[in-house]
Write a protein that holds these residues in place. Structure first.
Motif, PDB file in Angstrom:
ATOM      1  N   GLY A   1       0.789  -1.229   0.000  1.00  0.00           N
ATOM      2  CA  GLY A   1       0.000   0.000   0.000  1.00  0.00           C
ATOM      3  C   GLY A   1       0.818   1.275   0.000  1.00  0.00           C
ATOM      4  O   GLY A   1       0.280   2.356  -0.212  1.00  0.00           O
ATOM      5  N   ALA A   2       2.136   1.177   0.225  1.00  0.00           N
ATOM      6  CA  ALA A   2       2.977   2.378   0.294  1.00  0.00           C
ATOM      7  C   ALA A   2       3.291   2.940  -1.095  1.00  0.00           C
ATOM      8  O   ALA A   2       3.101   4.130  -1.354  1.00  0.00           O
ATOM      9  CB  ALA A   2       4.268   2.081   1.051  1.00  0.00           C
ATOM     10  N   ARG A   3       3.785   2.080  -1.986  1.00  0.00           N
ATOM     11  CA  ARG A   3       4.100   2.553  -3.352  1.00  0.00           C
ATOM     12  C   ARG A   3       2.851   3.010  -4.080  1.00  0.00           C
ATOM     13  O   ARG A   3       2.877   3.993  -4.823  1.00  0.00           O
ATOM     14  CB  ARG A   3       4.780   1.449  -4.163  1.00  0.00           C
ATOM     15  CG  ARG A   3       6.239   1.254  -3.820  1.00  0.00           C
ATOM     16  CD  ARG A   3       6.830   0.086  -4.573  1.00  0.00           C
ATOM     17  NE  ARG A   3       6.387  -1.159  -3.946  1.00  0.00           N
ATOM     18  CZ  ARG A   3       6.548  -2.372  -4.446  1.00  0.00           C
ATOM     19  NH1 ARG A   3       7.151  -2.530  -5.615  1.00  0.00           N
ATOM     20  NH2 ARG A   3       6.139  -3.438  -3.808  1.00  0.00           N
ATOM     21  N   SER A   4       1.742   2.310  -3.878  1.00  0.00           N
ATOM     22  CA  SER A   4       0.504   2.695  -4.563  1.00  0.00           C
ATOM     23  C   SER A   4      -0.012   4.037  -4.042  1.00  0.00           C
ATOM     24  O   SER A   4      -0.568   4.822  -4.810  1.00  0.00           O
ATOM     25  CB  SER A   4      -0.556   1.598  -4.458  1.00  0.00           C
ATOM     26  OG  SER A   4      -0.733   1.155  -3.137  1.00  0.00           O
ATOM     27  N   ALA A   5       0.200   4.332  -2.761  1.00  0.00           N
ATOM     28  CA  ALA A   5      -0.182   5.647  -2.231  1.00  0.00           C
ATOM     29  C   ALA A   5       0.631   6.734  -2.930  1.00  0.00           C
ATOM     30  O   ALA A   5       0.095   7.778  -3.327  1.00  0.00           O
ATOM     31  CB  ALA A   5       0.039   5.696  -0.721  1.00  0.00           C
ATOM     32  N   LYS A   6       1.929   6.476  -3.097  1.00  0.00           N
ATOM     33  CA  LYS A   6       2.790   7.432  -3.803  1.00  0.00           C
ATOM     34  C   LYS A   6       2.348   7.571  -5.263  1.00  0.00           C
ATOM     35  O   LYS A   6       2.294   8.674  -5.795  1.00  0.00           O
ATOM     36  CB  LYS A   6       4.246   6.977  -3.719  1.00  0.00           C
ATOM     37  CG  LYS A   6       5.206   7.955  -4.335  1.00  0.00           C
ATOM     38  CD  LYS A   6       6.650   7.548  -4.134  1.00  0.00           C
ATOM     39  CE  LYS A   6       7.546   8.611  -4.748  1.00  0.00           C
ATOM     40  NZ  LYS A   6       8.942   8.279  -4.709  1.00  0.00           N
ATOM     41  N   ALA A   7       2.021   6.448  -5.893  1.00  0.00           N
ATOM     42  CA  ALA A   7       1.564   6.481  -7.285  1.00  0.00           C
ATOM     43  C   ALA A   7       0.294   7.312  -7.425  1.00  0.00           C
ATOM     44  O   ALA A   7       0.166   8.110  -8.362  1.00  0.00           O
ATOM     45  CB  ALA A   7       1.325   5.059  -7.799  1.00  0.00           C
ATOM     46  N   CYS A   8      -0.639   7.152  -6.490  1.00  0.00           N
ATOM     47  CA  CYS A   8      -1.878   7.934  -6.525  1.00  0.00           C
ATOM     48  C   CYS A   8      -1.583   9.424  -6.423  1.00  0.00           C
ATOM     49  O   CYS A   8      -2.189  10.238  -7.125  1.00  0.00           O
ATOM     50  CB  CYS A   8      -2.821   7.507  -5.406  1.00  0.00           C
ATOM     51  SG  CYS A   8      -3.588   5.889  -5.666  1.00  0.00           S
ATOM     52  N   SER A   9      -0.625   9.779  -5.569  1.00  0.00           N
ATOM     53  CA  SER A   9      -0.233  11.182  -5.414  1.00  0.00           C
ATOM     54  C   SER A   9       0.337  11.734  -6.722  1.00  0.00           C
ATOM     55  O   SER A   9      -0.029  12.826  -7.164  1.00  0.00           O
ATOM     56  CB  SER A   9       0.792  11.295  -4.294  1.00  0.00           C
ATOM     57  OG  SER A   9       1.259  12.616  -4.178  1.00  0.00           O
ATOM     58  N   VAL A  10       1.208  10.962  -7.363  1.00  0.00           N
ATOM     59  CA  VAL A  10       1.778  11.367  -8.654  1.00  0.00           C
ATOM     60  C   VAL A  10       0.671  11.507  -9.692  1.00  0.00           C
ATOM     61  O   VAL A  10       0.638  12.475 -10.464  1.00  0.00           O
ATOM     62  CB  VAL A  10       2.847  10.351  -9.128  1.00  0.00           C
ATOM     63  CG1 VAL A  10       3.269  10.616 -10.561  1.00  0.00           C
ATOM     64  CG2 VAL A  10       4.054  10.368  -8.196  1.00  0.00           C
ATOM     65  N   MET A  11      -0.245  10.557  -9.707  1.00  0.00           N
ATOM     66  CA  MET A  11      -1.347  10.587 -10.670  1.00  0.00           C
ATOM     67  C   MET A  11      -2.203  11.835 -10.474  1.00  0.00           C
ATOM     68  O   MET A  11      -2.574  12.496 -11.453  1.00  0.00           O
ATOM     69  CB  MET A  11      -2.190   9.317 -10.549  1.00  0.00           C
ATOM     70  CG  MET A  11      -1.402   8.074 -10.968  1.00  0.00           C
ATOM     71  SD  MET A  11      -2.211   6.530 -10.534  1.00  0.00           S
ATOM     72  CE  MET A  11      -3.386   6.402 -11.885  1.00  0.00           C
ATOM     73  N   ASN A  12      -2.488  12.191  -9.234  1.00  0.00           N
ATOM     74  CA  ASN A  12      -3.258  13.404  -8.942  1.00  0.00           C
ATOM     75  C   ASN A  12      -2.524  14.640  -9.449  1.00  0.00           C
ATOM     76  O   ASN A  12      -3.148  15.544 -10.018  1.00  0.00           O
ATOM     77  CB  ASN A  12      -3.512  13.545  -7.441  1.00  0.00           C
ATOM     78  CG  ASN A  12      -4.464  12.495  -6.881  1.00  0.00           C
ATOM     79  OD1 ASN A  12      -4.427  12.182  -5.696  1.00  0.00           O
ATOM     80  ND2 ASN A  12      -5.320  11.921  -7.701  1.00  0.00           N
ATOM     81  N   GLN A  13      -1.201  14.661  -9.275  1.00  0.00           N
ATOM     82  CA  GLN A  13      -0.403  15.814  -9.693  1.00  0.00           C
ATOM     83  C   GLN A  13      -0.414  16.015 -11.206  1.00  0.00           C
ATOM     84  O   GLN A  13      -0.278  17.139 -11.674  1.00  0.00           O
ATOM     85  CB  GLN A  13       1.039  15.669  -9.209  1.00  0.00           C
ATOM     86  CG  GLN A  13       1.205  15.828  -7.717  1.00  0.00           C
ATOM     87  CD  GLN A  13       2.614  15.475  -7.251  1.00  0.00           C
ATOM     88  OE1 GLN A  13       3.558  15.495  -8.023  1.00  0.00           O
ATOM     89  NE2 GLN A  13       2.740  15.148  -5.978  1.00  0.00           N
ATOM     90  N   ILE A  14      -0.581  14.928 -11.970  1.00  0.00           N
ATOM     91  CA  ILE A  14      -0.567  15.085 -13.430  1.00  0.00           C
ATOM     92  C   ILE A  14      -1.978  15.102 -14.022  1.00  0.00           C
ATOM     93  O   ILE A  14      -2.140  14.983 -15.225  1.00  0.00           O
ATOM     94  CB  ILE A  14       0.305  14.020 -14.119  1.00  0.00           C
ATOM     95  CG1 ILE A  14      -0.234  12.620 -13.881  1.00  0.00           C
ATOM     96  CG2 ILE A  14       1.757  14.134 -13.693  1.00  0.00           C
ATOM     97  CD1 ILE A  14       0.382  11.595 -14.785  1.00  0.00           C
TER      98      ILE A  14
END
Length: 103
Positions: A68-81
């Motif tokens: 769940g840690a990497r996917s949380a980071k991925a979601c944050s990146v996705m929101n930013q773009i």
């Protein structure tokens, strides 16, 4: 947005505009994955960013990794773009109780 497995699965089931995104490594995916998931390894750095930027921003993404840690980071990146709807699976694949596919 973080969702527990019950909410993540329920929302995914009711969503006609969904994509399941697995951000684990190829080696991890080889051990099993959630059916219909597409794999884009977050450890690929700029290649990960490029792949995410090419995704359909109108879709809803259900994202998971091992814990769940990497996917949380991925979601944050996705929101930013510009991907507004990215849902992180809390506990990741380690705690997944649903169906599992293998290659």
């Amino acid at each position: 947005m973080d969702l527990n497995q019950e909410d993540w699965t329920k929302q995914l089931t009711e969503d006609n505009n969904s994509v399941i995104l697995d951000v684990r490594t190829e080696e991890e995916v080889d051990l099993g994955f959630i059916p219909k998931a597409i794999n884009i390894d977050i450890y690929q750095g700029q290649n990960f960013i490029n792949a995410i930027e090419n995704l359909d921003k109108s879709k809803n993404y259900y994202v998971y990794c091992r814990s769940g840690a990497r996917s949380a980071k991925a979601c944050s990146v996705m929101n930013q773009i510009g991907i507004k709807n990215a849902y992180n699976l809390l506990g990741g694949f380690n705690e997944w109780q649903g169906e599992v596919s293998s290659i």
